[in-house]
Design an enzyme around this catalytic site. Structure first.
Site, PDB file in Angstrom:
ATOM      1  N   ARG A  54     -25.133 -32.438  -8.979  1.00 19.59           N
ATOM      2  CA  ARG A  54     -25.884 -33.639  -8.653  1.00 19.59           C
ATOM      3  C   ARG A  54     -27.385 -33.435  -8.851  1.00 19.59           C
ATOM      4  O   ARG A  54     -27.870 -32.310  -8.925  1.00 19.59           O
ATOM      5  CB  ARG A  54     -25.624 -34.044  -7.198  1.00 19.59           C
ATOM      6  CG  ARG A  54     -24.212 -34.525  -6.902  1.00 19.59           C
ATOM      7  CD  ARG A  54     -24.066 -34.892  -5.433  1.00 19.59           C
ATOM      8  NE  ARG A  54     -24.384 -33.764  -4.554  1.00 19.59           N
ATOM      9  CZ  ARG A  54     -25.523 -33.613  -3.898  1.00 19.59           C
ATOM     10  NH1 ARG A  54     -26.474 -34.542  -4.009  1.00 19.59           N
ATOM     11  NH2 ARG A  54     -25.729 -32.563  -3.124  1.00 19.59           N
ATOM     12  N   LYS A 196     -20.405 -39.198  -4.759  1.00 16.87           N
ATOM     13  CA  LYS A 196     -21.333 -39.020  -3.657  1.00 16.87           C
ATOM     14  C   LYS A 196     -22.234 -40.239  -3.451  1.00 16.87           C
ATOM     15  O   LYS A 196     -22.735 -40.459  -2.348  1.00 16.87           O
ATOM     16  CB  LYS A 196     -22.179 -37.762  -3.883  1.00 16.87           C
ATOM     17  CG  LYS A 196     -21.386 -36.467  -3.760  1.00 16.87           C
ATOM     18  CD  LYS A 196     -20.711 -36.335  -2.392  1.00 16.87           C
ATOM     19  CE  LYS A 196     -20.053 -34.980  -2.205  1.00 16.87           C
ATOM     20  NZ  LYS A 196     -19.293 -34.894  -0.927  1.00 16.87           N
ATOM     21  N   HIS A 215     -18.718 -35.801   6.476  1.00 19.84           N
ATOM     22  CA  HIS A 215     -18.503 -34.907   5.341  1.00 19.84           C
ATOM     23  C   HIS A 215     -17.573 -33.802   5.823  1.00 19.84           C
ATOM     24  O   HIS A 215     -18.007 -32.753   6.290  1.00 19.84           O
ATOM     25  CB  HIS A 215     -19.832 -34.339   4.857  1.00 19.84           C
ATOM     26  CG  HIS A 215     -19.714 -33.530   3.613  1.00 19.84           C
ATOM     27  ND1 HIS A 215     -20.532 -32.458   3.329  1.00 19.84           N
ATOM     28  CD2 HIS A 215     -18.866 -33.623   2.554  1.00 19.84           C
ATOM     29  CE1 HIS A 215     -20.206 -31.930   2.167  1.00 19.84           C
ATOM     30  NE2 HIS A 215     -19.191 -32.617   1.681  1.00 19.84           N
ATOM     31  N   SER A 233     -20.557 -26.774   0.858  1.00 18.12           N
ATOM     32  CA  SER A 233     -19.862 -26.228  -0.301  1.00 18.12           C
ATOM     33  C   SER A 233     -19.764 -24.710  -0.195  1.00 18.12           C
ATOM     34  O   SER A 233     -20.733 -24.028   0.135  1.00 18.12           O
ATOM     35  CB  SER A 233     -20.616 -26.622  -1.574  1.00 18.12           C
ATOM     36  OG  SER A 233     -19.978 -26.112  -2.714  1.00 18.12           O
ATOM     37  N   LYS A 237     -13.806 -25.499   3.048  1.00 21.18           N
ATOM     38  CA  LYS A 237     -13.355 -26.786   3.593  1.00 21.18           C
ATOM     39  C   LYS A 237     -12.072 -27.277   2.905  1.00 21.18           C
ATOM     40  O   LYS A 237     -11.119 -27.697   3.566  1.00 21.18           O
ATOM     41  CB  LYS A 237     -14.502 -27.791   3.414  1.00 21.18           C
ATOM     42  CG  LYS A 237     -14.300 -29.159   3.981  1.00 21.18           C
ATOM     43  CD  LYS A 237     -15.635 -29.863   4.184  1.00 21.18           C
ATOM     44  CE  LYS A 237     -16.536 -29.788   2.973  1.00 21.18           C
ATOM     45  NZ  LYS A 237     -16.106 -30.637   1.855  1.00 21.18           N
ATOM     46  N   THR A 238     -12.065 -27.241   1.581  1.00 20.35           N
ATOM     47  CA  THR A 238     -10.888 -27.702   0.825  1.00 20.35           C
ATOM     48  C   THR A 238      -9.732 -26.730   0.985  1.00 20.35           C
ATOM     49  O   THR A 238      -8.591 -27.123   1.251  1.00 20.35           O
ATOM     50  CB  THR A 238     -11.238 -27.875  -0.662  1.00 20.35           C
ATOM     51  OG1 THR A 238     -12.243 -28.879  -0.798  1.00 20.35           O
ATOM     52  CG2 THR A 238     -10.013 -28.292  -1.461  1.00 20.35           C
ATOM     53  N   ASP A 252     -12.575 -34.079   1.741  1.00 19.15           N
ATOM     54  CA  ASP A 252     -14.032 -34.091   1.663  1.00 19.15           C
ATOM     55  C   ASP A 252     -14.746 -35.163   2.481  1.00 19.15           C
ATOM     56  O   ASP A 252     -15.766 -34.882   3.086  1.00 19.15           O
ATOM     57  CB  ASP A 252     -14.454 -34.234   0.197  1.00 19.15           C
ATOM     58  CG  ASP A 252     -15.909 -33.853  -0.033  1.00 19.15           C
ATOM     59  OD1 ASP A 252     -16.404 -32.942   0.657  1.00 19.15           O
ATOM     60  OD2 ASP A 252     -16.543 -34.453  -0.903  1.00 19.15           O
ATOM     61  N   ARG A 316     -15.269 -27.567 -11.553  1.00 18.28           N
ATOM     62  CA  ARG A 316     -14.573 -28.450 -10.617  1.00 18.28           C
ATOM     63  C   ARG A 316     -13.309 -29.024 -11.242  1.00 18.28           C
ATOM     64  O   ARG A 316     -13.134 -29.034 -12.462  1.00 18.28           O
ATOM     65  CB  ARG A 316     -15.478 -29.625 -10.248  1.00 18.28           C
ATOM     66  CG  ARG A 316     -16.717 -29.257  -9.446  1.00 18.28           C
ATOM     67  CD  ARG A 316     -16.454 -29.327  -7.977  1.00 18.28           C
ATOM     68  NE  ARG A 316     -17.638 -29.070  -7.174  1.00 18.28           N
ATOM     69  CZ  ARG A 316     -17.670 -29.224  -5.858  1.00 18.28           C
ATOM     70  NH1 ARG A 316     -16.609 -29.643  -5.214  1.00 18.28           N
ATOM     71  NH2 ARG A 316     -18.777 -28.945  -5.172  1.00 18.28           N
TER      72      ARG A 316
END
Length: 527
Positions: A54, A196, A215, A233, A237-238, A252, A316
């Site tokens: 981003r 996002k 988030h 990140s 988390k995932t 997410d 990704r």
């Protein structure tokens, strides 16, 4: 679709309109247009150009009433005048006119009480594919009566050549006009801007309705016990929310309204650098037809080298959540029983698991701590502390305390347990210690979810004053209290106090007298 709908957006001389294409149709367009490569497993792979992440410094909100009274202006939320926005809107319209266009209609938010209808317009097939993966796909019947609440015009092939004159950061622009329900993107092809950008808007809309936007990832057990996983990140988390024994709600972005927790999205967006089929089989097996890889290196007959980060460390994959066998079909569940804050502490100071009081939860939520290590960004050669309010400051249009207040109210109302879990280093800082094993982290998570951690006897650490179990399953006791895992105790104490000072310095921005001060529940050097 009715061409007048696009003409109403200021687009002219529109060619073919590819409206809500199926996956098979999109993949054919991508291949015919030369936009992607096909992998051996049937997924498509795209390069997003010079932008592989981003562009947060190129994001602006239009300074317009009444949203300008709610937005927390500053480095995260920059102002742009209505005049400049309109000029760049016209530039975006010119780029998308006289073209064939891909139009994709989706929902953001699985809860009927909170969902928003979003329309994306782009001239690139793979971006339509990305949107189809990442958001909730309406049924054919819903598409028949679909009316958008918000529109995104992705004019990524154009740039703002007058950016210096406009006082902007670069020729890239990601702009939001809240009152007119439209966003425009120019200069960057990166798919994450689409995802996002809408997350930022949900973070504006929902709190003003008394609903919490988050988030975080989420899953639910067979007994209906919902768990939330907050983390920046690289904290897991995932990975940690993707559990064969629990149904995945989402990986997410979620909301929490009066009916419970719900996914904003209809897909997952996972990092794949060093992806290993043995340690992360659910994600690895999700990379098949309809999945879309970004910026990976390929070799041979469509094989993917997940270890190669020569294009970017931020490789990704997006895929529909249906690619995870054990997912929650409704994308919703009840109010959470447990909340887990994930941090990758590269200083090796924080315990693998700590039980937080409600006040500590508020402190660590507002702090949003993790640490970057060498190799993740250019110029980083040793651990660097990163604080991102609410574990997602870059996407928060409102002041972080708005979200913290809502979280605190919901923790109280629903009696939620909150834990801090360190997936980072133990036995020393990065370069000396070692990364917390996924086995031990899983054991901590499982003890939280099955409630067995509640049966432990707890110690309180010095300085950070965190409550850590003395024993927990098969985890070696010396790992549970991080000081015991270091050979050099004096160096640990020095490193711990240095990290505490970073926390204290970061938190000063919330000690303005206007908000509840939770600093007494954070670290205190010398305590």
């Amino acid at each position: 679709m009715n061409i007048k709908d696009l003409e109403a957006l200021g687009l002219k001389n529109i060619g073919n309109i590819y409206h809500n294409l199926s996956y098979d149709e999109l993949i054919k367009h991508e291949l015919d247009n030369g936009e992607v490569e096909l992998t051996a497993k049937g997924a498509t792979a795209v390069d997003t150009g010079i932008f592989t992440g981003r562009s947060p410094k190129d994001k602006y909100f239009v300074d317009r009433d009444p949203s300008n009274k709610y937005i927390a202006w500053g480095d995260v939320n920059q102002k742009i005048s209505a005049e400049i926005f309109n000029e760049l809107l016209e530039l975006s319209r010119e780029q998308l006119s006289n073209k064939d266009l891909y139009v994709t209609d989706v929902y953001c938010g699985a809860s009927p009480a909170s969902k928003k209808s979003i329309r994306f317009v782009t001239e690139i097939a793979w971006q339509s594919h990305f949107v189809k993966n990442m958001f909730i796909r309406p049924t054919d019947a819903e598409l028949e009566v679909f009316k958008s609440d918000f529109v995104v015009l992705n004019a990524c092939k154009t740039v703002n050549e007058k950016w210096k004159e406009h006082g902007m950061n670069s020729e890239v622009f990601v702009l939001f006009d809240v009152e007119n329900n439209i966003a425009i993107i120019g200069g960057t092809w990166y798919g994450g801007e689409l995802k996002k950008g809408i997350f930022s808007m949900m973070n504006y809309w929902l709190p003003l309705e008394g609903k919490l936007s988050m988030h975080c990832s989420a899953n639910v057990g067979e007994a209906g016990d919902t768990a939330l996983f907050f983390g920046l990140s690289g904290t897991g988390k995932t990975t940690l929310s993707t559990d064969p024994h629990r149904a995945l709600i989402g990986d997410d972005e979620h909301g929490w309204d009066d009916y419970g927790v719900f996914n904003f999205e209809g897909g997952c967006y996972a990092k794949v650098i060093n992806l290993d089929g043995k340690s992360e089989p659910e994600i690895y097996n999700a990379i098949r037809k309809n999945a879309l890889l970004e910026n990976v290196v390929m070799y041979g007959e469509g094989e993917v080298d997940y270890e190669d980060g020569s294009k970017t460390e931020n490789t990704r994959v997006s895929y529909p959540i249906e690619h995870i066998d054990n997912h929650e079909c409704t994308l919703m569940a009840g109010h959470p029983k447990n909340i887990i804050f994930l941090t990758a502490d590269a200083f090796g100071v924080l315990p693998p698991v700590s039980k937080l009081t409600k006040e500590q939860a508020m402190y660590y939520f507002l702090s949003g701590y993790t640490a970057k290590v060498a190799g993740t960004e250019r110029g980083i050669t040793e651990p660097v502390a990163t604080f991102s309010a609410c574990f997602g400051e870059a996407f928060l249009p409102l002041h972080p305390t708005v979200y913290a207040k809502l979280l605190g109210e919901k923790i109280d109302k629903h009696g939620v347990n909150v834990y801090l879990v360190n997936t980072g280093w133990t036995g020393g800082a990065y370069g000396v210690g070692k990364r917390m094993s996924i086995k031990n982290t899983r054991a901590c998570i499982n003890a939280i979810l099955d409630g067995s951690i509640q049966e432990s006897e707890f110690d309180t650490t010095k300085t950070f004053r965190l409550h850590v179990p003395k024993t927990l399953g098969d985890i070696k006791p010396e790992i549970l209290n991080p000081r015991n895992a270091w050979e050099d105790k004096e160096l640990f104490d020095k490193t711990r106090d240095n990290l505490a000072e970073m926390f204290i310095e970061n938190y000063k921005k919330y000690q303005d007298g206007e908000h509840i001060d939770y600093s007494p529940f954070g670290p205190i050097v010398g305590s």
